[in-house]
Scaffold this motif. Structure first.
Motif, mmCIF file in Angstrom:
data_model
loop_
_atom_site.group_PDB
_atom_site.id
_atom_site.type_symbol
_atom_site.label_atom_id
_atom_site.label_comp_id
_atom_site.label_asym_id
_atom_site.label_seq_id
_atom_site.Cartn_x
_atom_site.Cartn_y
_atom_site.Cartn_z
ATOM 1 N N GLU A 1 36.491 56.132 30.517
ATOM 2 C CA GLU A 1 37.619 56.170 31.464
ATOM 3 C C GLU A 1 37.211 54.822 32.315
ATOM 4 O O GLU A 1 35.800 54.766 32.600
ATOM 5 N N ALA A 2 38.163 53.944 32.738
ATOM 6 C CA ALA A 2 38.063 52.763 33.533
ATOM 7 C C ALA A 2 38.975 52.876 34.746
ATOM 8 O O ALA A 2 39.852 53.298 34.679
ATOM 9 N N ALA A 3 38.282 52.583 35.859
ATOM 10 C CA ALA A 3 39.184 52.750 37.158
ATOM 11 C C ALA A 3 38.872 51.347 38.074
ATOM 12 O O ALA A 3 37.781 51.056 38.055
ATOM 13 N N GLY A 4 40.004 50.972 38.502
ATOM 14 C CA GLY A 4 39.831 49.804 39.482
ATOM 15 C C GLY A 4 41.141 49.613 40.426
ATOM 16 O O GLY A 4 42.146 50.285 40.064
ATOM 17 N N TYR A 5 41.185 48.710 41.255
ATOM 18 C CA TYR A 5 42.079 48.580 42.090
ATOM 19 C C TYR A 5 43.149 47.300 41.737
ATOM 20 O O TYR A 5 42.704 46.231 41.368
ATOM 21 N N VAL A 6 44.745 47.674 41.785
ATOM 22 C CA VAL A 6 45.411 46.574 41.180
ATOM 23 C C VAL A 6 46.396 46.555 42.409
ATOM 24 O O VAL A 6 46.554 47.493 43.274
ATOM 25 N N LEU A 7 47.414 45.614 41.844
ATOM 26 C CA LEU A 7 48.714 45.349 42.914
ATOM 27 C C LEU A 7 49.631 46.296 42.595
ATOM 28 O O LEU A 7 50.031 46.485 41.375
ATOM 29 N N ALA A 8 50.149 47.363 43.199
ATOM 30 C CA ALA A 8 51.134 48.434 42.758
ATOM 31 C C ALA A 8 52.610 47.753 42.883
ATOM 32 O O ALA A 8 52.753 46.783 43.577
ATOM 33 N N ALA A 9 53.497 48.619 42.333
ATOM 34 C CA ALA A 9 54.813 48.242 42.438
ATOM 35 C C ALA A 9 55.209 48.201 43.876
ATOM 36 O O ALA A 9 56.271 47.243 43.956
ATOM 37 N N PHE B 1 51.407 39.908 39.245
ATOM 38 C CA PHE B 1 52.125 40.901 38.755
ATOM 39 C C PHE B 1 51.992 42.464 39.142
ATOM 40 O O PHE B 1 50.798 42.719 38.950
ATOM 41 N N PRO B 2 52.772 43.016 39.493
ATOM 42 C CA PRO B 2 52.751 44.290 40.001
ATOM 43 C C PRO B 2 52.430 45.273 38.741
ATOM 44 O O PRO B 2 52.893 45.315 37.828
ATOM 45 N N VAL B 3 51.558 46.174 38.731
ATOM 46 C CA VAL B 3 50.989 47.136 37.864
ATOM 47 C C VAL B 3 51.191 48.535 38.099
ATOM 48 O O VAL B 3 50.974 48.936 39.353
ATOM 49 N N ALA B 4 52.050 49.385 37.314
ATOM 50 C CA ALA B 4 52.245 50.684 37.800
ATOM 51 C C ALA B 4 50.880 51.727 37.497
ATOM 52 O O ALA B 4 49.958 51.381 36.958
ATOM 53 N N THR B 5 50.801 52.598 38.677
ATOM 54 C CA THR B 5 49.802 53.562 38.617
ATOM 55 C C THR B 5 50.280 54.727 38.503
ATOM 56 O O THR B 5 51.467 55.074 38.731
ATOM 57 N N ALA B 6 49.340 55.858 38.271
ATOM 58 C CA ALA B 6 49.712 57.039 38.241
ATOM 59 C C ALA B 6 49.915 57.872 39.461
ATOM 60 O O ALA B 6 50.942 58.806 39.656
ATOM 61 N N ASP B 7 49.751 57.097 40.595
ATOM 62 C CA ASP B 7 50.081 57.547 41.782
ATOM 63 C C ASP B 7 51.174 57.051 42.401
ATOM 64 O O ASP B 7 51.770 57.417 43.401
ATOM 65 N N SER B 8 52.046 56.227 41.639
ATOM 66 C CA SER B 8 53.263 55.544 42.020
ATOM 67 C C SER B 8 54.351 56.906 42.023
ATOM 68 O O SER B 8 54.231 57.601 41.222
ATOM 69 N N THR B 9 55.471 56.556 42.795
ATOM 70 C CA THR B 9 56.527 57.393 42.666
ATOM 71 C C THR B 9 57.436 57.042 41.497
ATOM 72 O O THR B 9 57.335 56.018 40.972
ATOM 73 N N ARG C 1 44.794 44.846 33.046
ATOM 74 C CA ARG C 1 45.457 45.373 34.201
ATOM 75 C C ARG C 1 45.013 44.461 35.467
ATOM 76 O O ARG C 1 45.828 43.953 36.246
ATOM 77 N N ILE C 2 43.641 44.357 35.621
ATOM 78 C CA ILE C 2 43.333 43.660 36.839
ATOM 79 C C ILE C 2 43.786 42.150 36.887
ATOM 80 O O ILE C 2 43.933 41.492 38.043
ATOM 81 N N ALA C 3 43.593 41.550 35.451
ATOM 82 C CA ALA C 3 44.104 40.071 35.397
ATOM 83 C C ALA C 3 45.645 39.888 35.921
ATOM 84 O O ALA C 3 46.159 39.059 36.366
ATOM 85 N N ASP C 4 46.339 40.784 35.092
ATOM 86 C CA ASP C 4 47.807 40.796 35.521
ATOM 87 C C ASP C 4 47.986 40.959 37.099
ATOM 88 O O ASP C 4 48.826 40.194 37.777
ATOM 89 N N SER C 5 47.176 41.689 37.863
ATOM 90 C CA SER C 5 47.174 41.891 39.185
ATOM 91 C C SER C 5 46.836 40.559 39.861
ATOM 92 O O SER C 5 47.493 40.199 40.760
ATOM 93 N N ASN C 6 45.915 40.116 39.587
ATOM 94 C CA ASN C 6 45.462 38.805 40.164
ATOM 95 C C ASN C 6 46.440 37.652 39.919
ATOM 96 O O ASN C 6 46.569 36.626 40.785
ATOM 97 N N ARG D 1 27.969 46.152 38.407
ATOM 98 C CA ARG D 1 29.262 45.162 38.061
ATOM 99 C C ARG D 1 29.748 44.431 39.475
ATOM 100 O O ARG D 1 29.489 45.068 40.296
ATOM 101 N N ALA D 2 30.345 43.641 39.180
ATOM 102 C CA ALA D 2 30.753 42.472 40.234
ATOM 103 C C ALA D 2 31.930 43.193 41.077
ATOM 104 O O ALA D 2 32.672 43.953 40.698
ATOM 105 N N ASN D 3 31.940 42.966 42.148
ATOM 106 C CA ASN D 3 33.296 43.348 43.212
ATOM 107 C C ASN D 3 34.649 43.088 42.553
ATOM 108 O O ASN D 3 34.768 41.866 42.108
ATOM 109 N N GLY D 4 35.311 44.157 42.450
ATOM 110 C CA GLY D 4 36.822 43.960 41.727
ATOM 111 C C GLY D 4 36.601 44.378 40.297
ATOM 112 O O GLY D 4 37.808 44.443 39.752
#
Length: 421
Positions: free
Chosen positions: A26-34, A66-74, A58-63, A10-13
């Motif tokens: 399950e799919a996982a990737g890195y996005v812009l957090a809040a 637009f911030p995307v909420a994550t499970a690690d968010s407070t 989610r990745i398109a919104d991040s690019n 898979r391509a980077n990102g």
């Protein structure tokens, strides 16, 4: 020997996708957090394609920034994201402003540092209980600058009202419900907390005698037609101020309620849609209102001639003497002054609406008719607010039943039949 084909990397990102032991993908990737950093987000689907599509979104919104909420968010980060990216598009501006105040003043200070994925029902219940019992002057240091009350050790015990605590609970539930829909949370823990239903606000609507006194005093006021329309039809303040002459059919005796005039933080005095879809309605106008509206129209034409070039032709029914929209806050002040001059007790402008419904109930008007007149979305709203049957109605009901049960006459007597029916 032919080497086995390797799977295309898979391509980077683009993230990773795999099937879990429970059968879900399950799919996982890195996005812009809040909070502005990049964090790993996980999404789930019943098929590989579904999980991949969710992650791609989610990745398109991040690019796009637009911030995307994550499970690690407070909780604080998620609420900030939810207000700025979700609620802002779904709520009326004034409602969004109230939500923002709730988040800023109470939800973030009380729960903001907790991880949203680890928030428990007990955390929410403890938070709400603390709101009910804690002095807000002490909590928010409201008296520090004034150096009084709590700041000098004399707590004023200024607690939040039960209705405010319930409102805060509903805001938190709404935010967490969106997290559940986005597959960030398995369940909405705030829904598991059963908040006590606050007692409805006590109000004393005008009696029939007070209503007659109100109407008599209104005849000498410049806004006579507005006050009479408010009491005889139960229209909301914003609906009255948003009425245009084109909405009125003075010959047919009807009015179309299409909009509401509200003051918003960004737009000032703004025409907004009615409170609910059911609030957009057509109502019959009493003969008294038709008469006062015609008089008001003549007066407005005289004011237009007097004002000359400074007249603003807004098309509104109720305006300032120069034709500009009436500010809701100014109407509230005028209404208080009017009550004082008329020698009537102080009530809120909205209590005219309560008075309309109560007086109609006392005259035996069906609840469904009242619902349609007031523009409630559901009859349960009407019943919940106005089914506070007053002593007079209770007495009538008891006397009617007593008359039916205490009669020793012929059961075929038409008077008894009328009572039973």
């Amino acid at each position: 020997m032919t080497a086995p084909k390797r799977k295309k990397a898979r391509a980077n990102g683009e993230g990773t996708i795999y099937q879990r032991k429970d059968g879900r993908w399950e799919a996982a990737g890195y996005v812009l957090a809040a909070n502005g950093t990049r964090r790993r987000v996980r999404v789930y689907g019943s098929t590989r394609r579904e999980a991949a599509d969710k992650l791609a979104e989610r990745i398109a919104d991040s690019n796009r920034g637009f911030p995307v909420a994550t499970a690690d968010s407070t909780v604080g980060e998620y609420l900030t994201y939810w207000l700025g990216s979700v609620a802002v598009h779904r709520l009326r501006e004034n409602t969004h402003t109230r939500y923002s105040a709730c988040v800023r003043l109470h939800l973030i200070p009380g729960l903001g540092t907790k991880k949203i994925a680890r928030l428990t029902t007990k955390d929410v219940r403890t938070f709400l209980d603390r709101l009910r019992t804690t002095c807000q002057c002490c909590t928010q240091s409201l008296d520090t600058e004034r150096k009084q009350c709590c700041a000098i050790g004399e707590c004023c015990q200024k607690r939040l009202s039960p209705s405010t605590v319930t409102y805060l609970h509903s805001v938190l539930k709404s935010a967490l419900e969106h997290a559940v829909r986005e597959d960030e949370l398995p369940r909405n823990v705030a829904r598991n907390v059963k908040a006590a239903t606050p007692r409805p606000r006590r109000f004393r609507p005008l009696t029939a005698g007070e209503a007659r006194q109100f109407l008599a005093a209104a005849r000498a006021d410049r806004l006579h037609a507005l006050y009479e329309l408010a009491l005889r039809t139960g229209l909301r303040k914003g609906e009255l101020l948003g009425l245009h002459w084109e909405d009125l059919d003075l010959n047919g005796g009807a009015a179309s309620i299409r909009r509401s005039l509200q003051r918003t933080r960004t737009g000032g005095l703004t025409h907004l849609p009615t409170k609910t879809r059911a609030s957009e309605r057509r109502i019959a106008l009493p003969a008294e209102c038709l008469r006062s509206l015609r008089e008001h129209k003549d007066r407005q034409e005289e004011e237009s001639e007097t004002a000359g070039p400074v007249w603003s032709d807004s098309g509104l029914v109720f305006t300032t003497p120069t034709g500009r929209p009436l500010d809701p806050a100014n109407l509230t002040r005028r209404f208080r002054s009017f009550l004082d001059r008329a020698g009537l007790r102080r009530i809120r402008f909205h209590d005219l609406r309560h008075s309309t419904a109560t007086l109609l109930l006392e005259q035996g008007v069906d609840l469904v008719v009242i619902k349609e007149l007031l523009g409630h979305a559901h009859i349960g709203v009407t019943a919940g607010v106005y089914a506070h049957v007053r002593l007079q109605l209770q007495r009538q009901a008891i006397d009617t039943l007593g008359h039916a049960l205490g009669q020793d006459d012929d059961p075929d007597d038409p008077r008894i039949a009328a009572v039973v029916r």
